[in-house]
Design a protein around this motif. Structure first.
Motif, short mmCIF file in Angstrom:
data_model
loop_
_atom_site.label_atom_id
_atom_site.label_comp_id
_atom_site.label_asym_id
_atom_site.label_seq_id
_atom_site.Cartn_x
_atom_site.Cartn_y
_atom_site.Cartn_z
N ASP A 165 26.99 49.40 46.60
CA ASP A 165 28.11 50.34 46.50
C ASP A 165 29.07 49.93 45.38
O ASP A 165 29.57 50.78 44.64
CB ASP A 165 28.87 50.41 47.82
CG ASP A 165 28.09 51.13 48.91
OD1 ASP A 165 27.13 51.86 48.56
OD2 ASP A 165 28.42 50.97 50.10
N ALA A 169 29.82 52.05 41.99
CA ALA A 169 31.18 52.43 41.59
C ALA A 169 31.47 52.00 40.16
O ALA A 169 32.10 52.74 39.38
CB ALA A 169 32.20 51.82 42.56
N ASP A 172 29.65 54.42 37.91
CA ASP A 172 30.38 55.69 37.85
C ASP A 172 31.59 55.58 36.94
O ASP A 172 31.89 56.50 36.17
CB ASP A 172 30.82 56.12 39.25
CG ASP A 172 29.67 56.63 40.10
OD1 ASP A 172 28.66 57.06 39.52
OD2 ASP A 172 29.78 56.58 41.34
#
Length: 337
Positions: A165, A169, A172
Motif C-alpha cells: 500500500d 501510494a 500514485d
C-alpha cells in the motif's frame, strides 16, 4: 533494426529517439524528437543527424559506437533547436545491426516534453511499471493472511500488505501531476522503528544497532517518502555486502543545506560496515542510472536525494572500506512555512 512503423510503441514514447544509418543519415525519428527539433518525422528521413541536431561532435561519437560496438552515454550535450533555442540533454547511443545507431535524447531542461527532469521522467515510468505487480503482491498477501493460522505468519502478511500500500501510494504520487509531498509532523524514531521491522523480516537480516537522541522533536515531512529514503539506504548496504547496520539520530547546529545555513538540522545516519563506495562512482553516485553494482538500477540513491531536497534538506555520504555513512539532513524549520 528496421525503421519502426507508425503504430510501434517506440513512436509513442515521450523520450526523443532517432535511428541513424551507416552514413549518419536519419532512418527514423519519433514524434517526440521531431517536435523538439521542429521537423516532421518523415521530412527528417535522409537528413544528416549531425545537421538536424546542430551538434558537430556527434559524428565522431556515432563512428566510435560503430567501431567499438558498444553504447556510450554523453552527458550535458547542447543541441540546437528551432527558432534559435537550445536544449541541454544527455544522449545515449546504442549500436544496432548493420552499422545503425539508436540515439536517445534525455533533456536536462524544460524545452522538450512535459518540463520534468530526466530523473522525474524515469521515476514516473518506473512507478507506472510497478503498479500492476504491487497489486498482485498485495492480493497474494491478503490470501495468505486469510488462510494461515500462525500469528507470526499473519503478521508478516500484514507487513507485506502495508508495504504494498505504501509503495502504491508513492507510485500514485509520482504519476500525479505535481505529486507534491504531504507535509505533516513526523516522528523520525517511529520511522526508524518501521525500518527495523522491515530489515529484521528479511532472510538473513543485517545485525542492527541504534544510537538515538531521545530529545529530538518531530520534524515536518512526508513520512512515506522519508521512510523510502531509509529503506533504500539500508538495502543498498545489504546489497553492498554489509553485515552490520547502525541507525543514529542527532541535531546538527548551523548546518549548511544547499544555499542556506539553518540554525539546526535533524541528522539521520545510516552506517554500514560494507566495502565502501567504489572510486569510479564517488562523484556521480546520486545521479540517475549510476550504480556501483553491475545489477543495480541506479534509481534508489537518485530518488533518495530528490526526496531529501524536496524537504529542504540534503543527503550526503562519507565512505571508506569498513565504514560508510549516509546522512539524511532535514531542517528543523522550513523556510517556506
Amino acid at each position: 533494426m528496421h525503421a519502426p512503423s507508425s503504430d510501434n510503441l517506440l513512436t509513442l514514447l515521450g523520450t526523443g529517439l532517432a535511428l541513424a544509418g551507416m552514413d549518419g543519415r536519419v532512418l527514423w525519428i519519433n514524434p517526440a524528437l521531431g517536435e523538439a527539433l521542429d521537423v516532421g518525422p518523415r521530412s527528417a528521413v535522409g537528413q544528416e543527424l549531425v545537421t538536424l541536431m546542430r551538434e558537430p561532435n556527434l559524428a565522431g561519437h556515432l563512428d566510435r559506437v560503430r567501431v567499438e560496438g558498444r553504447g556510450f552515454h554523453l552527458r550535458s550535450v547542447t543541441l540546437g533547436l528551432a527558432r534559435g533555442r537550445e536544449l541541454l540533454a544527455d544522449l545515449l547511443l546504442q549500436p544496432l545491426d548493420e552499422g545503425q545507431v539508436l540515439v536517445e535524447v534525455h533533456p536536462l531542461s524544460t524545452d522538450m516534453g512535459s518540463g520534468s527532469t530526466p530523473l522525474s521522467a524515469t521515476l514516473r515510468g518506473f512507478a507506472h511499471e510497478v503498479k500492476n505487480p504491487l497489486a498482485g503482491l498485495r492480493g497474494a498477501a491478503q490470501l495468505l493472511q486469510r488462510r494461515v493460522r500462525d500469528d507470526d505468519l499473519r503478521a508478516l502478511a500484514a507487513m507485506v500488505i502495508a508495504e504494498a500500500d505504501r509503495l502504491a501510494a508513492l507510485a500514485d504520487g509520482l504519476l500525479r501531476h505535481g505529486g507534491a509531498a504531504r507535509i505533516v509532523p513526523v516522528n523520525v524514531h517511529e520511522l526508524l522503528e518501521r525500518l527495523e521491522q522491515l530489515v529484521l523480516a528479511e532472510p538473513d537480516p543485517l545485525h542492527l544497532r541504534h544510537d538515538y537522541d531521545p530529545s529530538l522533536p518531530d520534524t515536518l515531512g512526508d513520512g512515506d517518502r522519508l521512510l523510502q529514503v531509509l529503506i533504500n539506504l539500508a538495502r543498498n548496504a545489504r546489497e553492498a555486502g554489509a553485515a552490520h547496520l547502525l541507525l543514529r539520530t542527532r541535531v546538527e547546529h548551523g548546518a549548511r543545506l544547499g544555499e542556506r545555513t539553518v540554525r539546526a538540522a535533524l541528522r539521520i545516519d545510516v552506517v554500514d560496515d560494507g566495502p565502501g563506495v567504489a572510486d569510479e562512482v564517488r562523484d556521480s553516485l546520486f545521479q540517475p542510472l549510476v550504480s556501483g553494482r553491475p545489477d543495480g538500477s541506479g534509481l534508489g540513491l537518485a530518488l533518495s536525494r530528490e526526496i531529501a531536497l524536496e524537504h529542504g534538506g540534503d543527503l550526503r555520504y562519507v565512505s571508506r572500506p569498513g565504514e560508510t555513512v549516509f546522512s539524511l539532513y532535514l531542517p528543523m524549520e522550513r523556510a517556506h512555512d
